[in-house]
Write a protein that holds these residues in place. Structure first.
Motif, PDB file in Angstrom:
ATOM      1  N   ALA A  69      -8.649  38.324  31.372  1.00 42.87           N
ATOM      2  CA  ALA A  69      -8.654  37.341  30.308  1.00 42.87           C
ATOM      3  C   ALA A  69      -9.100  37.920  28.976  1.00 42.87           C
ATOM      4  O   ALA A  69      -8.786  37.376  27.931  1.00 42.87           O
ATOM      5  N   ALA A  70      -9.834  39.029  28.956  1.00 41.59           N
ATOM      6  CA  ALA A  70     -10.345  39.578  27.713  1.00 41.59           C
ATOM      7  C   ALA A  70      -9.271  40.305  26.918  1.00 41.59           C
ATOM      8  O   ALA A  70      -9.428  40.531  25.729  1.00 41.59           O
ATOM      9  N   ALA A  71      -8.178  40.697  27.549  1.00 40.56           N
ATOM     10  CA  ALA A  71      -7.112  41.412  26.858  1.00 40.56           C
ATOM     11  C   ALA A  71      -6.294  40.435  26.017  1.00 40.56           C
ATOM     12  O   ALA A  71      -6.249  39.252  26.286  1.00 40.56           O
ATOM     13  N   GLY A  72      -5.639  40.985  24.995  1.00 42.44           N
ATOM     14  CA  GLY A  72      -4.764  40.156  24.185  1.00 42.44           C
ATOM     15  C   GLY A  72      -5.230  40.079  22.751  1.00 42.44           C
ATOM     16  O   GLY A  72      -6.088  40.845  22.307  1.00 42.44           O
ATOM     17  N   PRO A  73      -4.655  39.140  21.996  1.00 49.84           N
ATOM     18  CA  PRO A  73      -5.001  39.022  20.576  1.00 49.84           C
ATOM     19  C   PRO A  73      -6.449  38.575  20.397  1.00 49.84           C
ATOM     20  O   PRO A  73      -7.053  38.023  21.309  1.00 49.84           O
ATOM     21  N   PRO A  74      -6.992  38.804  19.195  1.00 55.16           N
ATOM     22  CA  PRO A  74      -8.368  38.386  18.945  1.00 55.16           C
ATOM     23  C   PRO A  74      -8.520  36.867  19.112  1.00 55.16           C
ATOM     24  O   PRO A  74      -7.612  36.109  18.788  1.00 55.16           O
ATOM     25  N   ALA A  75      -9.656  36.474  19.624  1.00 51.45           N
ATOM     26  CA  ALA A  75      -9.913  35.052  19.871  1.00 51.45           C
ATOM     27  C   ALA A  75     -10.190  34.329  18.556  1.00 51.45           C
ATOM     28  O   ALA A  75     -10.819  34.875  17.648  1.00 51.45           O
ATOM     29  N   ILE A  76      -9.712  33.104  18.485  1.00 55.55           N
ATOM     30  CA  ILE A  76      -9.963  32.242  17.330  1.00 55.55           C
ATOM     31  C   ILE A  76     -10.500  30.936  17.867  1.00 55.55           C
ATOM     32  O   ILE A  76      -9.884  30.306  18.735  1.00 55.55           O
ATOM     33  N   CYS A  77     -11.631  30.516  17.358  1.00 62.16           N
ATOM     34  CA  CYS A  77     -12.234  29.262  17.813  1.00 62.16           C
ATOM     35  C   CYS A  77     -11.466  28.084  17.220  1.00 62.16           C
ATOM     36  O   CYS A  77     -11.247  28.027  16.012  1.00 62.16           O
ATOM     37  N   PRO A  78     -11.064  27.145  18.056  1.00 60.40           N
ATOM     38  CA  PRO A  78     -10.333  25.976  17.550  1.00 60.40           C
ATOM     39  C   PRO A  78     -11.265  25.041  16.785  1.00 60.40           C
ATOM     40  O   PRO A  78     -12.491  25.144  16.875  1.00 60.40           O
ATOM     41  N   PRO A  79     -10.700  24.087  16.047  1.00 58.77           N
ATOM     42  CA  PRO A  79     -11.527  23.089  15.358  1.00 58.77           C
ATOM     43  C   PRO A  79     -12.319  22.261  16.367  1.00 58.77           C
ATOM     44  O   PRO A  79     -11.940  22.140  17.535  1.00 58.77           O
ATOM     45  N   ILE A  80     -13.401  21.661  15.889  1.00 58.12           N
ATOM     46  CA  ILE A  80     -14.311  20.897  16.757  1.00 58.12           C
ATOM     47  C   ILE A  80     -13.585  19.776  17.500  1.00 58.12           C
ATOM     48  O   ILE A  80     -13.861  19.536  18.676  1.00 58.12           O
ATOM     49  N   GLY A  81     -12.670  19.108  16.871  1.00 55.14           N
ATOM     50  CA  GLY A  81     -11.923  18.037  17.546  1.00 55.14           C
ATOM     51  C   GLY A  81     -11.171  18.562  18.757  1.00 55.14           C
ATOM     52  O   GLY A  81     -11.164  17.937  19.820  1.00 55.14           O
ATOM     53  N   GLU A  82     -10.556  19.728  18.630  1.00 57.70           N
ATOM     54  CA  GLU A  82      -9.843  20.330  19.755  1.00 57.70           C
ATOM     55  C   GLU A  82     -10.810  20.819  20.829  1.00 57.70           C
ATOM     56  O   GLU A  82     -10.515  20.736  22.018  1.00 57.70           O
ATOM     57  N   VAL A  83     -11.976  21.308  20.398  1.00 58.64           N
ATOM     58  CA  VAL A  83     -13.001  21.742  21.363  1.00 58.64           C
ATOM     59  C   VAL A  83     -13.419  20.553  22.217  1.00 58.64           C
ATOM     60  O   VAL A  83     -13.509  20.658  23.445  1.00 58.64           O
ATOM     61  N   ARG A  84     -13.659  19.412  21.586  1.00 56.36           N
ATOM     62  CA  ARG A  84     -14.052  18.208  22.337  1.00 56.36           C
ATOM     63  C   ARG A  84     -12.966  17.801  23.329  1.00 56.36           C
ATOM     64  O   ARG A  84     -13.253  17.501  24.488  1.00 56.36           O
ATOM     65  N   THR A  85     -11.716  17.775  22.853  1.00 58.21           N
ATOM     66  CA  THR A  85     -10.599  17.389  23.726  1.00 58.21           C
ATOM     67  C   THR A  85     -10.472  18.346  24.900  1.00 58.21           C
ATOM     68  O   THR A  85     -10.308  17.937  26.053  1.00 58.21           O
ATOM     69  N   ARG A  86     -10.570  19.636  24.620  1.00 55.96           N
ATOM     70  CA  ARG A  86     -10.452  20.647  25.663  1.00 55.96           C
ATOM     71  C   ARG A  86     -11.567  20.503  26.696  1.00 55.96           C
ATOM     72  O   ARG A  86     -11.322  20.573  27.894  1.00 55.96           O
ATOM     73  N   LEU A  87     -12.791  20.299  26.233  1.00 56.11           N
ATOM     74  CA  LEU A  87     -13.913  20.166  27.164  1.00 56.11           C
ATOM     75  C   LEU A  87     -13.803  18.892  27.998  1.00 56.11           C
ATOM     76  O   LEU A  87     -14.164  18.888  29.176  1.00 56.11           O
ATOM     77  N   ARG A  88     -13.295  17.819  27.404  1.00 56.03           N
ATOM     78  CA  ARG A  88     -13.079  16.584  28.180  1.00 56.03           C
ATOM     79  C   ARG A  88     -12.056  16.826  29.284  1.00 56.03           C
ATOM     80  O   ARG A  88     -12.230  16.374  30.420  1.00 56.03           O
ATOM     81  N   ASP A  89     -10.970  17.522  28.937  1.00 57.76           N
ATOM     82  CA  ASP A  89      -9.940  17.832  29.941  1.00 57.76           C
ATOM     83  C   ASP A  89     -10.507  18.731  31.042  1.00 57.76           C
ATOM     84  O   ASP A  89     -10.234  18.521  32.229  1.00 57.76           O
ATOM     85  N   ASP A  90     -11.292  19.736  30.636  1.00 60.21           N
ATOM     86  CA  ASP A  90     -11.911  20.630  31.626  1.00 60.21           C
ATOM     87  C   ASP A  90     -12.865  19.859  32.535  1.00 60.21           C
ATOM     88  O   ASP A  90     -12.909  20.102  33.739  1.00 60.21           O
ATOM     89  N   ALA A  91     -13.618  18.922  31.962  1.00 57.02           N
ATOM     90  CA  ALA A  91     -14.543  18.110  32.763  1.00 57.02           C
ATOM     91  C   ALA A  91     -13.780  17.246  33.761  1.00 57.02           C
ATOM     92  O   ALA A  91     -14.171  17.136  34.928  1.00 57.02           O
ATOM     93  N   ARG A  92     -12.676  16.670  33.315  1.00 57.04           N
ATOM     94  CA  ARG A  92     -11.865  15.828  34.207  1.00 57.04           C
ATOM     95  C   ARG A  92     -11.288  16.656  35.353  1.00 57.04           C
ATOM     96  O   ARG A  92     -11.387  16.274  36.519  1.00 57.04           O
ATOM     97  N   ARG A  93     -10.692  17.817  35.030  1.00 62.10           N
ATOM     98  CA  ARG A  93     -10.123  18.680  36.070  1.00 62.10           C
ATOM     99  C   ARG A  93     -11.189  19.157  37.046  1.00 62.10           C
ATOM    100  O   ARG A  93     -10.979  19.158  38.259  1.00 62.10           O
ATOM    101  N   ALA A  94     -12.336  19.564  36.531  1.00 58.25           N
ATOM    102  CA  ALA A  94     -13.420  20.036  37.397  1.00 58.25           C
ATOM    103  C   ALA A  94     -13.923  18.899  38.285  1.00 58.25           C
ATOM    104  O   ALA A  94     -14.248  19.117  39.452  1.00 58.25           O
TER     105      ALA A  94
END
Length: 157
Positions: A101-126
């Motif tokens: 997972a560490a290989a590839g283009p440099p990481a870019i942190c998404p905006p806070i709204g997308e972070v919240r949405t992503r974490l909600r989805d991750d919480a639901r899947r988990a």
């Protein structure tokens, strides 16, 4: 024209034929190895945690006051990725799911709204994995779900 036999079958012969047929059916099922074609449900959780760890760690001044929070969440998600990968174990390629997972283009942190949405989805899947799994895998998935929910509802509130 087919000929039908009207010869009566004795009880002894019927029991013997039934026992043989049952034995063949039972041993035939035992001889076949069980094949688990379903993918490990922890793999997508580990991949998402590794992605979040990389991207949240890349938070910069454009994220304002949330930079320190995102860096703490990056540490938590890195721990999730490590624990999930340890539970999954080596894959067929001999790597753990977060190794590549560490290989590839440099990481870019998404905006806070997308972070919240992503974490909600991750919480639901988990949470879904926690309900479907058993034992330590269930506890691990539940902990990831709880941590993601806490990040959204408390840390980023």
């Amino acid at each position: 024209m087919p000929v039908s036999s009207t010869t009566p079958v004795s009880r002894r012969r019927f029991v013997a034929v039934t026992a043989v047929a049952t034995g063949v059916a039972a041993t035939g099922g035992c001889a076949l190895p069980l094949v688990d074609d379903e993918p490990d449900p922890l793999v997508p959780l580990a991949a998402a945690a590794a992605r979040d760890a990389r991207e949240f760690a890349a938070a910069d001044a454009s994220h304002g006051d949330d930079v320190a929070r995102l860096h703490r969440m990056a540490d938590a998600r890195r721990t999730h990725a490590e624990r999930l990968s340890a539970e999954i174990g080596p894959t067929d390629a001999g790597e753990t799911p977060s190794d590549g997972a560490a290989a590839g283009p440099p990481a870019i942190c998404p905006p806070i709204g997308e972070v919240r949405t992503r974490l909600r989805d991750d919480a639901r899947r988990a949470g879904e994995v926690a309900v479907a799994a058993r034992g330590e895998r269930s506890a691990l998935a539940a902990a990831v779900s709880a941590a993601c929910t806490t990040a959204v509802e408390v840390v980023l509130a």
